[in-house]
Enzyme design. Sequence first.
Site, short mmCIF file in Angstrom:
data_model
loop_
_atom_site.label_atom_id
_atom_site.label_comp_id
_atom_site.label_asym_id
_atom_site.label_seq_id
_atom_site.Cartn_x
_atom_site.Cartn_y
_atom_site.Cartn_z
N GLY A 81 80.03 -19.32 -13.12
CA GLY A 81 79.62 -17.94 -13.33
C GLY A 81 78.84 -17.42 -12.15
N GLY A 110 75.96 -14.08 -10.69
CA GLY A 110 75.06 -12.99 -11.00
C GLY A 110 74.20 -13.18 -12.22
N SER A 111 73.87 -14.43 -12.56
CA SER A 111 73.04 -14.75 -13.74
C SER A 111 73.71 -14.38 -15.06
CB SER A 111 71.66 -14.07 -13.65
OG SER A 111 70.92 -14.60 -12.59
N GLY A 134 75.18 -14.89 -18.42
CA GLY A 134 75.09 -15.97 -19.40
C GLY A 134 73.92 -16.90 -19.20
N ARG A 190 78.52 -17.70 -0.40
CA ARG A 190 78.73 -16.30 -0.02
C ARG A 190 77.39 -15.73 0.43
NH1 ARG A 190 75.65 -14.16 -3.73
NH2 ARG A 190 75.72 -14.89 -5.90
#
Length: 404
Positions: A155, A157-158, A160, A280
């Site tokens: 996942g 962008g935090s 979950g 990234r």
Amino acid sequence: MARRALILIEGSHYNGPLYVQAARRLGVHPITLSADPAQYNYLSAENAEAVRVDTDNVDALIRECSRVRATYDIAGITSAREAACATAGKLCRHFDLPGPNPESIEQCCNKFVQRQLLARAGVPVPTYHSATDGREIESYAAEIGLPVILKPAAGIGSMGVRLCRNVDELAEHTTFLLGGKHIWRTSPMILVEEFVQGPHYIAEMMGNEVIAIAEAEFGSPPHFVFSEYSFPAPLRPDEYKSIADVSLSCLRALDLGWGPTCIELRWSHRGPVVIEVNPRMGAGDSQLIQLAYGVDLITEHLKLVIGEECDSRKRHSQTVAMRCLIPDRDGILNWNDDGSRAAAVPGVVDVNLVVQHNTPIVRKGDYRDHLGSVVALSPSLPQAKAIVRRAADLIGWSITPFPT
């Protein structure tokens, strides 16, 4: 001689426009390949070429790149989106272009595998376990000791990710992750992690070089939504060296070191502990680094992509801070002004409102909750932080609760 093109796999609402603009400055024609180009508003605003293609299908992408190559000389292939970085690496390998190792990217994007590789190399990481059902989650949380963090093994962008401070929050988030509300792109695997406490830092890397280290703060728990960034982080020389050394150890452990990497750490009683390695550039960090140091990381990344020499030397050193606007409730967003009062505050260099007036707000507890940001330059960090906080307070906005 054929015109040179840069292939961008998918886009990014944060850095995407900057990649398109940087490509043009470097004299290459940007072409975005996306499963849904319409989701990136900047493509039409920039009058940028885009092609609809299934970006989860490497064979389909190879066919499309081959079609592009009939008209253009493909100078490079890359992506600003983490989920597509490994795919871009595979295409680079197929077309014999400079790029990262796709297997290393895939390992890094699996947070459980990433944790294993870092731990084996002696890199300090939180105590962790992987779990696939509620019974395992409950058992591992008891072993580690509450509070713990639950997060999907895959996942960005935090999404979950949640701090579980008691057994009720643990059960609630377990149900959220495994009960059908969280969208899984892989087989469900959850990390149960120790909650490492201490100041949060972000190391921005290019190749095997630490370009800059930021200090970051979060909004209210139990979620991890960034509320403030600042460059440079207020570190003593020995603290900077310790974070830099650990960050370089991450690259070696994960076989990274080509192109950008963003490493998140917390300074605990053990010293720097690695929270996450992202293959990234940090979303939004490139603009702040350019303001602080005069280094355009996106342009330098694209130079590597098209086979030119990267130059990440700092041109100057200034203090920059960014304050994010985060909603405190769900409802309909009402902007009461255009941010002009905030922009007029001395030291403010940018006010960016990213969500439209009258937009329904349903908080997700991740990066998607950001409504906008304010950026300021100042000779000192306390002053820069004071400026962005004052300016953010001048932005008139409210959220009207949804009708019951």
